[in-house]
Design a protein around this motif. Structure first.
Motif, PDB file in Angstrom:
ATOM      1  N   ALA A   1       0.845  -1.190   0.000  1.00  0.00           N
ATOM      2  CA  ALA A   1       0.000   0.000   0.000  1.00  0.00           C
ATOM      3  C   ALA A   1       0.882   1.243   0.000  1.00  0.00           C
ATOM      4  O   ALA A   1       2.015   1.225   0.506  1.00  0.00           O
ATOM      5  CB  ALA A   1      -0.916   0.002   1.217  1.00  0.00           C
ATOM      6  N   TRP A   2       0.360   2.323  -0.577  1.00  0.00           N
ATOM      7  CA  TRP A   2       1.025   3.625  -0.571  1.00  0.00           C
ATOM      8  C   TRP A   2       0.187   4.596   0.252  1.00  0.00           C
ATOM      9  O   TRP A   2      -1.040   4.632   0.134  1.00  0.00           O
ATOM     10  CB  TRP A   2       1.189   4.155  -1.989  1.00  0.00           C
ATOM     11  CG  TRP A   2       1.607   5.594  -2.048  1.00  0.00           C
ATOM     12  CD1 TRP A   2       0.818   6.684  -2.238  1.00  0.00           C
ATOM     13  CD2 TRP A   2       2.948   6.103  -1.900  1.00  0.00           C
ATOM     14  NE1 TRP A   2       1.560   7.835  -2.227  1.00  0.00           N
ATOM     15  CE2 TRP A   2       2.879   7.513  -2.013  1.00  0.00           C
ATOM     16  CE3 TRP A   2       4.175   5.501  -1.683  1.00  0.00           C
ATOM     17  CZ2 TRP A   2       4.002   8.325  -1.921  1.00  0.00           C
ATOM     18  CZ3 TRP A   2       5.300   6.310  -1.584  1.00  0.00           C
ATOM     19  CH2 TRP A   2       5.213   7.700  -1.705  1.00  0.00           C
ATOM     20  N   PHE A   3       0.862   5.379   1.100  1.00  0.00           N
ATOM     21  CA  PHE A   3       0.150   6.378   1.899  1.00  0.00           C
ATOM     22  C   PHE A   3       1.079   7.560   2.149  1.00  0.00           C
ATOM     23  O   PHE A   3       2.295   7.376   2.307  1.00  0.00           O
ATOM     24  CB  PHE A   3      -0.310   5.780   3.240  1.00  0.00           C
ATOM     25  CG  PHE A   3      -1.248   6.680   4.003  1.00  0.00           C
ATOM     26  CD1 PHE A   3      -2.587   6.752   3.650  1.00  0.00           C
ATOM     27  CD2 PHE A   3      -0.797   7.458   5.055  1.00  0.00           C
ATOM     28  CE1 PHE A   3      -3.456   7.581   4.334  1.00  0.00           C
ATOM     29  CE2 PHE A   3      -1.655   8.295   5.754  1.00  0.00           C
ATOM     30  CZ  PHE A   3      -2.993   8.353   5.385  1.00  0.00           C
ATOM     31  N   GLU A   4       0.489   8.754   2.175  1.00  0.00           N
ATOM     32  CA  GLU A   4       1.253   9.977   2.423  1.00  0.00           C
ATOM     33  C   GLU A   4       0.762  10.624   3.709  1.00  0.00           C
ATOM     34  O   GLU A   4      -0.148  11.451   3.678  1.00  0.00           O
ATOM     35  CB  GLU A   4       1.124  10.933   1.248  1.00  0.00           C
ATOM     36  CG  GLU A   4       1.676  10.392  -0.065  1.00  0.00           C
ATOM     37  CD  GLU A   4       1.593  11.394  -1.195  1.00  0.00           C
ATOM     38  OE1 GLU A   4       1.780  12.600  -0.935  1.00  0.00           O
ATOM     39  OE2 GLU A   4       1.336  10.978  -2.344  1.00  0.00           O
ATOM     40  N   PRO A   5       1.340  10.268   4.849  1.00  0.00           N
ATOM     41  CA  PRO A   5       0.902  10.873   6.106  1.00  0.00           C
ATOM     42  C   PRO A   5       1.344  12.324   6.205  1.00  0.00           C
ATOM     43  O   PRO A   5       2.364  12.717   5.624  1.00  0.00           O
ATOM     44  CB  PRO A   5       1.592  10.004   7.166  1.00  0.00           C
ATOM     45  CG  PRO A   5       2.798   9.465   6.486  1.00  0.00           C
ATOM     46  CD  PRO A   5       2.419   9.283   5.044  1.00  0.00           C
ATOM     47  N   THR A   6       0.593  13.095   6.954  1.00  0.00           N
ATOM     48  CA  THR A   6       0.953  14.493   7.176  1.00  0.00           C
ATOM     49  C   THR A   6       2.053  14.610   8.222  1.00  0.00           C
ATOM     50  O   THR A   6       2.911  15.487   8.140  1.00  0.00           O
ATOM     51  CB  THR A   6      -0.282  15.295   7.617  1.00  0.00           C
ATOM     52  OG1 THR A   6      -1.309  15.155   6.633  1.00  0.00           O
ATOM     53  CG2 THR A   6       0.042  16.769   7.804  1.00  0.00           C
ATOM     54  N   HIS A   7       2.031  13.722   9.201  1.00  0.00           N
ATOM     55  CA  HIS A   7       2.966  13.795  10.323  1.00  0.00           C
ATOM     56  C   HIS A   7       3.859  12.545  10.351  1.00  0.00           C
ATOM     57  O   HIS A   7       3.726  11.645   9.518  1.00  0.00           O
ATOM     58  CB  HIS A   7       2.190  13.947  11.635  1.00  0.00           C
ATOM     59  CG  HIS A   7       1.238  15.097  11.634  1.00  0.00           C
ATOM     60  ND1 HIS A   7       1.647  16.410  11.583  1.00  0.00           N
ATOM     61  CD2 HIS A   7      -0.129  15.150  11.659  1.00  0.00           C
ATOM     62  CE1 HIS A   7       0.596  17.217  11.582  1.00  0.00           C
ATOM     63  NE2 HIS A   7      -0.494  16.479  11.623  1.00  0.00           N
ATOM     64  N   HIS A   8       4.751  12.497  11.337  1.00  0.00           N
ATOM     65  CA  HIS A   8       5.715  11.392  11.449  1.00  0.00           C
ATOM     66  C   HIS A   8       5.094  10.238  12.254  1.00  0.00           C
ATOM     67  O   HIS A   8       5.512   9.945  13.365  1.00  0.00           O
ATOM     68  CB  HIS A   8       6.989  11.892  12.133  1.00  0.00           C
ATOM     69  CG  HIS A   8       7.577  13.129  11.522  1.00  0.00           C
ATOM     70  ND1 HIS A   8       8.184  13.139  10.277  1.00  0.00           N
ATOM     71  CD2 HIS A   8       7.644  14.412  11.976  1.00  0.00           C
ATOM     72  CE1 HIS A   8       8.601  14.353   9.998  1.00  0.00           C
ATOM     73  NE2 HIS A   8       8.287  15.153  11.013  1.00  0.00           N
ATOM     74  N   ILE A   9       4.105   9.585  11.669  1.00  0.00           N
ATOM     75  CA  ILE A   9       3.290   8.633  12.432  1.00  0.00           C
ATOM     76  C   ILE A   9       3.561   7.178  12.069  1.00  0.00           C
ATOM     77  O   ILE A   9       2.984   6.275  12.686  1.00  0.00           O
ATOM     78  CB  ILE A   9       1.785   8.926  12.220  1.00  0.00           C
ATOM     79  CG1 ILE A   9       1.416   8.758  10.740  1.00  0.00           C
ATOM     80  CG2 ILE A   9       1.424  10.315  12.710  1.00  0.00           C
ATOM     81  CD1 ILE A   9      -0.071   8.798  10.470  1.00  0.00           C
ATOM     82  N   VAL A  10       4.408   6.920  11.093  1.00  0.00           N
ATOM     83  CA  VAL A  10       4.535   5.559  10.555  1.00  0.00           C
ATOM     84  C   VAL A  10       4.927   4.560  11.639  1.00  0.00           C
ATOM     85  O   VAL A  10       4.299   3.505  11.797  1.00  0.00           O
ATOM     86  CB  VAL A  10       5.544   5.531   9.393  1.00  0.00           C
ATOM     87  CG1 VAL A  10       5.781   4.096   8.929  1.00  0.00           C
ATOM     88  CG2 VAL A  10       5.027   6.376   8.237  1.00  0.00           C
ATOM     89  N   GLU A  11       5.971   4.862  12.402  1.00  0.00           N
ATOM     90  CA  GLU A  11       6.423   3.918  13.417  1.00  0.00           C
ATOM     91  C   GLU A  11       5.421   3.802  14.554  1.00  0.00           C
ATOM     92  O   GLU A  11       5.277   2.732  15.157  1.00  0.00           O
ATOM     93  CB  GLU A  11       7.787   4.352  13.956  1.00  0.00           C
ATOM     94  CG  GLU A  11       8.891   4.252  12.911  1.00  0.00           C
ATOM     95  CD  GLU A  11      10.263   4.500  13.503  1.00  0.00           C
ATOM     96  OE1 GLU A  11      10.407   4.378  14.736  1.00  0.00           O
ATOM     97  OE2 GLU A  11      11.196   4.813  12.741  1.00  0.00           O
TER      98      GLU A  11
END
Length: 484
Positions: free
Chosen positions: A150-160
């Motif tokens: 999947a591809w996603f573009e978060p606004t903030h540093h939330i991935v981890e």
């Protein structure tokens, strides 16, 4: 004065630097916070409290007492994309120490700004969970298997921060999530992080996507369409990554016409879910259902919606073990861990059952373990899914699947773990405490040993568990004796 952090979300580093700055009474307006590559720019600047030799000396007063709510606020705000977030948090820490009344001020501008940033981060995490769409590609590391990307573009540093949620939610499949800053992969046992990617790295649409579009179009309710609310909850920035977004304009244009057609239709009678009749011989039921293997049974139960439980469970959980096993153990229903992993008796109750089987010298792989109900029924309490016993109608709706399983496994005897399993296997209510440890006989001639469910032992007071476990093991010895 420069305060250096190892990365964009270095909460531990922030706490250590903030303690040192606070201990040396460094005001917030004299601190410049640097993260990642910024922190590498000035290699020769001295950290706060350091002597010329480079050794840092932190006074004993480095500890500050702040409300626990402030620590929780820091955990979320550090994920924000605003480069001034660490300055804001240190300013709040400084003020909490020097202005004790701040903790009771609900309209302080700094505190309101931090709370707004935290709310923005939480909203971004929610959007990632809601609007991320996986597509299937061939897994190069595991030939013949599928990788969901999947591809996603978060606004903030939330991935981890959000990664553990995806690991719990999609435990049984291999997947990867690409974002501009970080990539994330689950190999079935652990989370792996890597550098960011590009939108071009995301896979093209697959066959499953068309099925999803067909489903989305069929459940679209034009009478409940509110475009402004929809755009607020699902901003257009997410639309390029949502397959269903291509249908919205067309469905919205037809909404008024379809609403009128719905009003003109005659009222429909609600369909009642009536349990499918079960024959006295499991083989007859097996032929009626058209099931020829455990794999076909699994596929059928995954699609089953004969009762409401299947609509909310992650997946169906069928029995496991070897065919023609001498003993088949039947419990009530899968639990939370079973629902996530897709295997029966893998949670605390399953571990207790394994102990009991080992005590009577019966290997787990020598028996077949299953449940009367194939889906997990639960109620939400906060973020936890709490087990809820299935009703008699729900157990009756699942009975023909259980009989199919019995016909496929062909055990010599059955062990009913708990009242729900005993009722399903015997076709009548069974008083477990009165009939436990006794052999009963079904109309088809199969013998059934009734005993407690292992989860009942786990719910007992600690001082009673040892004696209860010994009695449970004694019940299982009766089954072991039947097998010689």
């Amino acid at each position: 004065m420069h305060a250096r952090l190892s990365g964009q979300t270095d909460l531990l580093g922030f706490r250590n630097e903030a303690r040192a700055l606070l201990a040396h009474q460094v005001p917030p307006d004299e601190v410049q916070w640097e993260t990642g590559s910024e922190a590498e720019a000035d290699l020769f600047a001295s950290p706060p409290g350091a002597d010329p030799s480079g050794a840092r000396s932190i006074p004993k007063a480095a500890t500050a007492i702040v409300p626990a709510s402030f620590l929780r606020l820091c955990e979320v705000v550090v994920l924000h994309h605003d480069p001034q977030r660490f300055s804001l948090l240190y300013r709040l820490l400084w003020r909490l120490v020097h202005e004790p009344t701040l903790r009771n001020d609900p309209i302080d501008p700094d505190m309101l700004l931090a709370q707004q940033m935290a709310q923005s981060v939480r909203r971004d995490m929610h959007k990632m969970k809601a609007f991320l769409r996986f597509r299937q590609v061939a897994d190069d590391e595991h030939p013949g298997e599928v990788l969901h990307v999947a591809w996603f573009e978060p606004t903030h540093h939330i991935v981890e921060a959000v990664a553990p949620w995806f690991a719990r939610r999609f435990t049984t499949m291999r997947w990867a999530i690409l974002t501009p800053e970080r990539s994330l992969r689950w190999d079935g046992s652990q989370l792996l992080f890597g550098p960011g990617g590009r939108r071009a790295d995301a896979p093209p649409p697959d066959a499953g996507e068309q099925l999803w579009l067909t489903y989305y179009q069929s459940v679209f309710n034009p009478a409940r369409l509110k475009l402004d609310t929809m755009r607020k909850e699902m901003p257009r920035k997410y639309w390029p990554d949502l397959p269903e977004a291509q249908l919205i304009d067309g469905l919205a244009a037809q909404a008024q016409q379809r609403s009128g057609q719905m009003i003109e239709r005659p009222a429909s009678e609600p369909q009642r879910r009536i349990p499918r009749p079960v024959a006295a011989d499991p083989v007859v039921t097996l032929h009626r259902d058209g099931i020829r293997s455990l794999e076909e049974l699994k596929a059928a139960t995954m699609r089953c919606r004969e009762c409401p439980i299947g609509e909310h469970a992650t997946q169906s959980v069928n029995g496991e073990g070897r065919l023609h096993a001498p003993l088949m153990f039947v419990g009530e229903q899968p639990g939370d861990q079973e629902d996530l992993q897709g295997h029966p008796f893998v949670g605390p109750a399953g571990q207790l059952l394994d102990r009991a089987l080992a005590a009577v010298d019966v290997p787990r792989d020598a028996v077949f373990v299953s449940n009367a109900v194939k889906h997990f029924k639960f109620e939400l309490r906060g973020k936890r899914r709490i087990h809820k016993s299935p009703s008699q109608r729900e157990a009756a709706a699942c009975l023909h699947w259980l009989e199919d399983e019995i016909a496929l496994v062909k055990p010599k005897a059955l062990v009913a773990l708990g009242a729900t399993a005993a009722r399903s296997l015997m076709g009548r209510p069974v008083a477990v405490t009165a009939e436990r440890g006794r052999w009963l006989e079904r109309p088809d001639g199969l013998k059934v040993l009734v005993t407690l469910h292992p989860s009942a032992l786990l719910r007992m007071p600690a001082e009673d568990r040892e004696a209860a476990f010994a009695a449970f093991v004694a019940d299982l010895r009766h089954a072991r004796a039947l097998l010689g």
